[in-house]
Structure formats: C-alpha cells, structure tokens
Design an enzyme around this catalytic site. Structure first.
Site, mmCIF file in Angstrom:
data_model
loop_
_atom_site.group_PDB
_atom_site.id
_atom_site.type_symbol
_atom_site.label_atom_id
_atom_site.label_comp_id
_atom_site.label_asym_id
_atom_site.label_seq_id
_atom_site.Cartn_x
_atom_site.Cartn_y
_atom_site.Cartn_z
ATOM 1 N N HIS A 46 -2.497 1.393 0.034
ATOM 2 C CA HIS A 46 -1.091 1.836 0.069
ATOM 3 C C HIS A 46 -0.981 3.020 1.022
ATOM 4 O O HIS A 46 -1.379 4.134 0.692
ATOM 5 C CB HIS A 46 -0.639 2.263 -1.339
ATOM 6 C CG HIS A 46 0.810 2.656 -1.415
ATOM 7 N ND1 HIS A 46 1.643 2.174 -2.403
ATOM 8 C CD2 HIS A 46 1.570 3.480 -0.655
ATOM 9 C CE1 HIS A 46 2.851 2.696 -2.240
ATOM 10 N NE2 HIS A 46 2.827 3.496 -1.182
ATOM 11 N N HIS B 213 1.600 4.908 4.304
ATOM 12 C CA HIS B 213 2.771 4.954 5.182
ATOM 13 C C HIS B 213 2.315 5.443 6.548
ATOM 14 O O HIS B 213 1.791 6.552 6.669
ATOM 15 C CB HIS B 213 3.829 5.912 4.628
ATOM 16 C CG HIS B 213 4.343 5.498 3.287
ATOM 17 N ND1 HIS B 213 5.474 4.731 3.123
ATOM 18 C CD2 HIS B 213 3.851 5.701 2.043
ATOM 19 C CE1 HIS B 213 5.674 4.504 1.839
ATOM 20 N NE2 HIS B 213 4.696 5.080 1.150
ATOM 21 N N LYS C 6 6.934 -5.754 -0.898
ATOM 22 C CA LYS C 6 7.119 -4.481 -1.595
ATOM 23 C C LYS C 6 8.514 -4.384 -2.197
ATOM 24 O O LYS C 6 9.517 -4.597 -1.505
ATOM 25 C CB LYS C 6 6.914 -3.327 -0.592
ATOM 26 C CG LYS C 6 7.136 -1.940 -1.153
ATOM 27 C CD LYS C 6 5.978 -1.459 -2.009
ATOM 28 C CE LYS C 6 6.314 -0.181 -2.779
ATOM 29 N NZ LYS C 6 6.054 1.043 -2.035
ATOM 30 N N HIS D 181 7.267 -0.341 -6.437
ATOM 31 C CA HIS D 181 7.547 1.078 -6.670
ATOM 32 C C HIS D 181 8.226 1.098 -8.035
ATOM 33 O O HIS D 181 9.384 0.725 -8.151
ATOM 34 C CB HIS D 181 8.456 1.654 -5.578
ATOM 35 C CG HIS D 181 8.727 3.114 -5.789
ATOM 36 N ND1 HIS D 181 8.249 4.085 -4.944
ATOM 37 C CD2 HIS D 181 9.386 3.772 -6.782
ATOM 38 C CE1 HIS D 181 8.604 5.281 -5.401
ATOM 39 N NE2 HIS D 181 9.304 5.112 -6.519
ATOM 40 N N HIS E 223 1.030 3.433 -7.022
ATOM 41 C CA HIS E 223 0.933 4.866 -7.327
ATOM 42 C C HIS E 223 1.322 5.185 -8.765
ATOM 43 O O HIS E 223 2.308 5.877 -9.011
ATOM 44 C CB HIS E 223 1.756 5.705 -6.343
ATOM 45 C CG HIS E 223 3.104 5.140 -5.948
ATOM 46 N ND1 HIS E 223 4.058 4.774 -6.869
ATOM 47 C CD2 HIS E 223 3.640 4.880 -4.740
ATOM 48 C CE1 HIS E 223 5.123 4.325 -6.234
ATOM 49 N NE2 HIS E 223 4.884 4.376 -4.936
ATOM 50 N N ASP F 60 -1.081 6.457 -0.713
ATOM 51 C CA ASP F 60 0.336 6.762 -0.546
ATOM 52 C C ASP F 60 0.534 7.918 0.426
ATOM 53 O O ASP F 60 1.515 8.659 0.335
ATOM 54 C CB ASP F 60 1.019 7.062 -1.893
ATOM 55 C CG ASP F 60 2.532 6.920 -1.808
ATOM 56 O OD1 ASP F 60 3.030 6.360 -0.808
ATOM 57 O OD2 ASP F 60 3.216 7.385 -2.721
HETATM 58 O O1 DOR Z 1 6.649 10.349 -2.050
HETATM 59 C C1 DOR Z 1 6.877 9.282 -1.532
HETATM 60 N N1 DOR Z 1 6.994 9.157 -0.194
HETATM 61 N N2 DOR Z 1 7.051 8.218 -2.305
HETATM 62 C C2 DOR Z 1 7.440 7.040 -1.812
HETATM 63 O O2 DOR Z 1 7.599 6.128 -2.574
HETATM 64 C C3 DOR Z 1 7.756 6.891 -0.374
HETATM 65 C C4 DOR Z 1 7.054 7.882 0.425
HETATM 66 C C5 DOR Z 1 7.569 7.994 1.824
HETATM 67 O O3 DOR Z 1 7.799 6.971 2.465
HETATM 68 O O4 DOR Z 1 7.722 9.115 2.309
HETATM 69 ZN ZN ZN Z 2 4.372 4.792 -0.860
#
Ligand code: DOR
Ligand code: ZN
Length: 349
Positions: free
Chosen positions: A18, A20, A104, A141, A179, A252
């Site tokens: 997971h 980003h 997702k 999520h 998460h 995450d």
């Molecule tokens: O804290 C987070 N940031 N939780 C999420 O679900 C998305 C993520 C983000 O994309 O910044």
């Molecule tokens: Zn995330």
C-alpha cells in the site's frame, strides 16, 4: 524495551502492499525510495483525476516506470479507483490483461482525493460481484464518512455497518482492510482469514494518538485513519509480529509538501518511504520478534495475492543512527519524512 541484540537480519526482498506515489515532480522524487527498498508495491489510485480505468492505469504505470532509477528492479502493481460509475467490464478486462492487481474502495470524502469515491456501497454491488467472480481483491479504506460519526470510531463503524454486509452478501469476494488501526480491525480480519487480510502502517505500530499532541500539535503525525489509543496500538503490534498470514506490510507512505501539512487545515498522510523498513524493524526488534519479520514483510503479502515471494535476499544491519533529510521537490518545497529530526538505526547492507 529492546530484548534482541541481533546485529543483522536477512530476509527475502520485501514488498509494500500500500503506497501513494503521486504524479509529476513528486512522483519522480519519491519513487526511488520505494523502488530501492521494495521489489513490488501496490500503488494507490487517488490521483487528480483518479485512476478509474485500465487506460489511465496503464499510462500511470508508464510514468512510474520512468521514475525507477536505472538498474533497480521494481514492479508497480496498479489499482483501480472505484467510483459510483465504475465499468465492471473494463475493470475485469484490465485485471485479465495484467494491468490491475486490485480495486480500491474510497468511501466518498473519507480522505485525500476521495471526492470521486463511492457514495454508497450498494451502488457498487454489481461491480463487487464481478470482482468476486473474476478473483479481483477489494482493497478497502475502512472508514465511515458521515460527519456525525466520531473520528476515532470510524473504522469500527465501517466494519459494523459496511464490511459485515459485504462479507455476507458476496461470499467469494476477497478483501484487504487497508491500514488497520483498531483491535476490531485485526479481529474481523482474523475471523475471515480464509478471504481477508490487512495491511498495517509503521506509524500505527510506532505511535498512538498521544503522538498527535505531544507538546503541541504535530501535523506530520496526522494521517487517516487517524492514530488511535494505546490499546489499539498494542493490538496492532501483536498482530503484525504474530507471523499470522493475514497481516502484511503496507506503509501507506503518503507524501504531501511541508506547507500543505503545516497549515491551518493540513493534509492527512505520513511520508515513510525513506525509512519504512527501518521503522518496521524498530517495532519487530522492540517486540523481540525479528524472526517474524520476513513473514510480515516478504511472505504473507505475495501469498494473499497469489504471487511468488522474491528469491533475492536482503540484509539489514544496525549502524550508527542517522536522520532522514527532507526530500526536495524542485521549487515547490520539500516533504518531511517519518523520523525527521530523529535517529534511524537499521540500514540495508
Ligand atoms: O493519511 C492518508 N493519506 N490516508 C489516506 O487514506 C490517503 C493518504 C493520501 O493519499 O494522502
Ligand atoms: Zn493510503
């Protein structure tokens, strides 16, 4: 607290289930951290606009590949951002063609760039049924989004109001609760271990909600789902270090520019990519469970996704503590990493 005196540990190359990676200049700066550390990563689709189709995912995958440093072997695994309008035929075809690994679920308005998310789970039941038939995992999520629901109860609420219904209605659907932050999250995954799993972030293992307010407001500790009370943190530490197949590594890591976090209305997300393995190793070390680290980091994830673990081995050694520097994004600013101003102990040999 530390009971182990192991000076090094060798495991199969880990994966991040997971992450980003964003797009544009941020993508170019953050991909190398993840690509050097992990063999594969499940890449989140919450871009602007979101990655809702096979064509968008293919193009995004190319942009990610272009940011992988020369000589580094790394496979980005793509996900489809579910919306009320998701075309199940495109999703299934994209999965069969090896573009999508999973889809997702962002409940609309749950978190960063989730405004195109799903407004009611009922609206996507046909998509979830098609996913179950095709064997596409749902990555959830897991938070309720109704504004009156207490922010600390949103994960439990999602489990009770949404997840239980989906599990009952679509028995073949395989689900990763992403998460997890609560005892209830760990429990529901264990109770459905034949078809569920959970990722656990470093910050939810290292900290509890006190960290958000230690000596003042700490915007870099703010993520969603938000840190919970210590009892939950301890339950997560137990789950992650248990070796149970249902729990695996998902950082995450969520980069946001410093000025967007240190703001009157700061963005949610902890950027952990530069120190992710070190952060988890600290937890496993403190729990005297380094022998369970390979299961969590390198074996349980591939087993859930039906993939082979990596053959390649990686060794991590203790070394003189170092502090991770903020990551510069050209003229746009910088991104502060987990453990900024602190010391990190472990390093890849
Ligand atoms: O804290 C987070 N940031 N939780 C999420 O679900 C998305 C993520 C983000 O994309 O910044
Ligand atoms: Zn995330």
């Amino acid at each position: 607290m530390r009971a182990s005196f192991m000076q090094e540990i060798t495991i199969r190359r880990p994966d991040d289930w997971h992450v980003h990676l964003r797009d544009g200049s941020v993508l170019r700066e953050v991909v190398p951290f993840t690509a050097r550390m992990f063999g594969r990563a499940i890449v989140m689709p919450n871009l602007v606009p979101p990655v809702t189709t096979t064509a968008l995912a293919k193009a995004y995958r190319e942009r990610i590949r272009a940011a992988i440093p020369a000589g580094v072997k790394f496979t980005p695994l793509m996900t489809c951002y579910l919306s009320d309008d998701t075309d199940p035929a495109d999703l299934v075809q994209g999965f069969r063609d090896g573009v999508f690994t999973a889809a997702k679920l962002y409940p609309a308005h749950a978190t960063t760039n989730s405004h195109f998310g799903v407004t009611s789970i009922k609206r996507i039941y046909p998509v979830l049924e098609a996913m179950a038939e095709a064997g596409i995992p749902l990555l959830a999520h897991g938070e309720l989004t109704r504004s009156e629901v207490d922010i600390f109860d949103r994960e439990k609420g999602f489990i009770d109001e949404v997840l239980v219904a989906v599990l009952a209605r679509i028995p073949k659907l395989r689900i990763v609760l992403e998460h997890i932050t609560t005892t209830e999250g760990a429990d529901v995954v264990r109770a459905h271990a034949d078809r569920m799993a959970a990722t656990i972030t470093p910050q939810h293992l290292l900290y509890n909600r006190n960290a958000l307010f230690q000596g003042g407001l700490r915007p870099h500790m703010y993520c969603l789902p938000v840190l919970k009370r210590e009892t939950h943190q301890l339950a997560l530490r137990k789950a992650a270090t248990s070796g149970e197949k249902t729990f695996f590594l998902g950082t995450d890591s969520a980069p946001h520019l410093r000025h967007l976090k240190e703001a009157a209305c700061g963005c949610a997300g902890v950027f952990s990519a530069p120190v992710a393995i070190q952060a988890y190793l600290r937890v496993f070390d403190e729990e005297n469970a380094l022998d369970k680290f390979e299961a969590f980091a390198s074996l349980n994830g591939p087993a859930f996704y039906g993939l082979q673990p990596h053959e390649e081995r990686v060794t991590y050694r203790r070394r003189q503590p170092f502090s991770p520097a903020p990551v510069r994004i050209g003229n746009e600013g910088e991104i502060v990493s987990l453990f900024d101003g602190e010391n990190v102990e472990w390093v890849a040999a």
